[in-house]
Design a protein around this motif. Structure first.
Motif, PDB file in Angstrom:
ATOM      1  N   VAL A 115      22.204 -11.950  17.716  1.00 10.34           N
ATOM      2  CA  VAL A 115      22.700 -10.906  18.632  1.00 10.34           C
ATOM      3  C   VAL A 115      21.579 -10.512  19.607  1.00 10.34           C
ATOM      4  O   VAL A 115      20.412 -10.426  19.214  1.00 10.34           O
ATOM      5  N   GLU A 116      21.968 -10.281  20.856  1.00  6.88           N
ATOM      6  CA  GLU A 116      20.967  -9.848  21.857  1.00  6.88           C
ATOM      7  C   GLU A 116      20.467  -8.442  21.525  1.00  6.88           C
ATOM      8  O   GLU A 116      21.267  -7.553  21.232  1.00  6.88           O
ATOM      9  N   GLU A 117      19.169  -8.265  21.593  1.00 11.97           N
ATOM     10  CA  GLU A 117      18.582  -6.966  21.226  1.00 11.97           C
ATOM     11  C   GLU A 117      17.520  -6.604  22.254  1.00 11.97           C
ATOM     12  O   GLU A 117      16.665  -7.437  22.561  1.00 11.97           O
ATOM     13  N   GLU A 118      17.606  -5.371  22.791  1.00 13.89           N
ATOM     14  CA  GLU A 118      16.589  -4.971  23.765  1.00 13.89           C
ATOM     15  C   GLU A 118      15.378  -4.406  23.042  1.00 13.89           C
ATOM     16  O   GLU A 118      15.508  -3.509  22.206  1.00 13.89           O
ATOM     17  N   GLN A 119      14.197  -4.940  23.347  1.00 17.72           N
ATOM     18  CA  GLN A 119      12.970  -4.434  22.732  1.00 17.72           C
ATOM     19  C   GLN A 119      12.460  -3.239  23.537  1.00 17.72           C
ATOM     20  O   GLN A 119      12.768  -3.102  24.722  1.00 17.72           O
ATOM     21  N   LYS A 120      11.660  -2.419  22.880  1.00 14.14           N
ATOM     22  CA  LYS A 120      11.018  -1.314  23.598  1.00 14.14           C
ATOM     23  C   LYS A 120       9.907  -1.864  24.494  1.00 14.14           C
ATOM     24  O   LYS A 120       9.253  -2.853  24.157  1.00 14.14           O
ATOM     25  N   MET A 121       9.687  -1.208  25.617  1.00 15.74           N
ATOM     26  CA  MET A 121       8.537  -1.537  26.468  1.00 15.74           C
ATOM     27  C   MET A 121       7.357  -0.703  25.951  1.00 15.74           C
ATOM     28  O   MET A 121       7.518   0.506  25.731  1.00 15.74           O
ATOM     29  N   PHE A 150      13.588  -6.305  34.096  1.00 15.60           N
ATOM     30  CA  PHE A 150      12.975  -5.825  32.847  1.00 15.60           C
ATOM     31  C   PHE A 150      13.898  -6.104  31.658  1.00 15.60           C
ATOM     32  O   PHE A 150      13.450  -6.488  30.594  1.00 15.60           O
ATOM     33  N   ARG A 151      15.182  -5.895  31.869  1.00 13.79           N
ATOM     34  CA  ARG A 151      16.135  -6.121  30.769  1.00 13.79           C
ATOM     35  C   ARG A 151      16.078  -7.592  30.321  1.00 13.79           C
ATOM     36  O   ARG A 151      16.103  -7.893  29.132  1.00 13.79           O
ATOM     37  N   GLU A 152      15.986  -8.508  31.307  1.00 18.00           N
ATOM     38  CA  GLU A 152      15.873  -9.935  30.943  1.00 18.00           C
ATOM     39  C   GLU A 152      14.600 -10.176  30.120  1.00 18.00           C
ATOM     40  O   GLU A 152      14.611 -10.842  29.099  1.00 18.00           O
ATOM     41  N   ILE A 153      13.510  -9.581  30.596  1.00 13.96           N
ATOM     42  CA  ILE A 153      12.216  -9.839  29.942  1.00 13.96           C
ATOM     43  C   ILE A 153      12.163  -9.229  28.537  1.00 13.96           C
ATOM     44  O   ILE A 153      11.592  -9.810  27.617  1.00 13.96           O
TER      45      ILE A 153
END
Ligand code: SAM
Length: 268
Positions: free
Chosen positions: A245-251, A233-236
């Motif tokens: 910069v790498e940023e995690e989007q909300k699911m 999920f983190r990859e996706i």
């Protein structure tokens, strides 16, 4: 026969932290339905209340609310900040803490599939006031906003931990199509949903709170499967933003809500 799950302290804690909250639309439907019967808005009882997610919906409309659950650990984790709510440990099949014809509304959310409905309905019929309301509701399996994430989730649910889902969960999967209410004239409502925007960690906490994962863990205590799902999920859900910069989007997650509602007939 009733089924006992959600008993461990750890499971109850996960449940209280990570389960989705029902929105105002669900409470609005319940309150409006009560108004179509006879309701003094004096006493509502939420059976199988867990840690109180469904109970809190009733506080503003009713003078007194009781949340009851068979699991002491769930009750221990229920919010004690709600002014007009009493939480107590009791099975759905024996509502001995209520007298005959005393209750305006009984709700049971995401729990009837665990309960012996013959005994529960007998108690509901005994304790509801004539014209009082019974609302049985729940939510189905989670839907994710990205197809590849949904595929990974489906593989996890329906392959990795497939055999650990109780067959009772099929009732939820079929959106309670097999469940009927004990009073003539009952209705269904199927057009609501719960929606949430969660981090990967929050969603993984939700998956970890499922009864199937908790049962799987008992047999496979050192399993890395959930960690691997979380990595996928983190990859996706990670992208490179404009600053590189790498940023995690909300699911974005949705759950279909289904509601069955009835009034106790005055002749009962
Ligand atoms: C999935 S949780 C639902 C909690 C909450 N109502 C919600 O909507 O999130 C199911 C709850 O049903 C309770 N439960 C299971 N069997 C029960 C029974 N026979 N009588 C009362 N509660 C029961 C469990 O302890 C658990 O807290």
């Amino acid at each position: 026969m009733a089924t006992r799950l959600f008993e461990s302290d750890y499971h109850a804690e996960l449940y209280s932290k990570y389960r989705p909250k029902y929105g105002k639309s669900v409470s609005g439907v319940i309150i409006d339905f009560c108004k179509t019967g006879i309701c003094d808005f004096d006493l509502a009882v939420d059976v199988g209340c867990g840690s109180g997610q469904s109970t809190s919906l009733l506080c503003s409309a009713f003078k007194n609310v009781i949340g009851s659950d068979v699991s002491p650990n769930q009750i221990e984790n229920a919010s004690k900040n709600l002014k007009n709510v009493t939480f107590l440990v009791s099975p759905a099949e024996d509502l001995g803490f209520l007298s005959n014809n005393s209750t305006d509304l009984i709700t049971i959310s995401q729990a009837i599939h665990w309960v012996d409905t013959t005994k529960f309905y007998k108690e509901v019929t005994r304790v509801l006031k004539p014209g009082g309301s019974l609302v049985v509701y729940g939510y189905g399996f989670d839907q994710l906003d990205k197809e590849d994430a949904q595929m990974k989730l489906d593989r996890f649910y329906f392959e990795t931990i497939a055999e650990f889902w109780s067959n009772k969960i099929q009732l939820l999967q079929r959106k309670y199509e097999d469940i009927t209410l004990p009073f003539d004239g009952w209705i269904r409502k199927d057009d609501l949903e719960i929606a949430a925007d969660w981090s990967v960690d929050e969603f993984i906490g939700f998956v970890a709170s499922s009864s199937a994962w908790q049962s799987y863990l008992k047999v496979n205590p050192s399993s890395e499967e959930l960690k691997q799902l979380s990595n996928r999920f983190r990859e996706i859900y990670t992208r490179i933003n404009e600053s590189g910069v790498e940023e995690e989007q909300k699911m974005h997650i949705t759950w279909p809500v289904f509601m069955l509602m009835a009034h106790k007939l005055s002749s009962l």
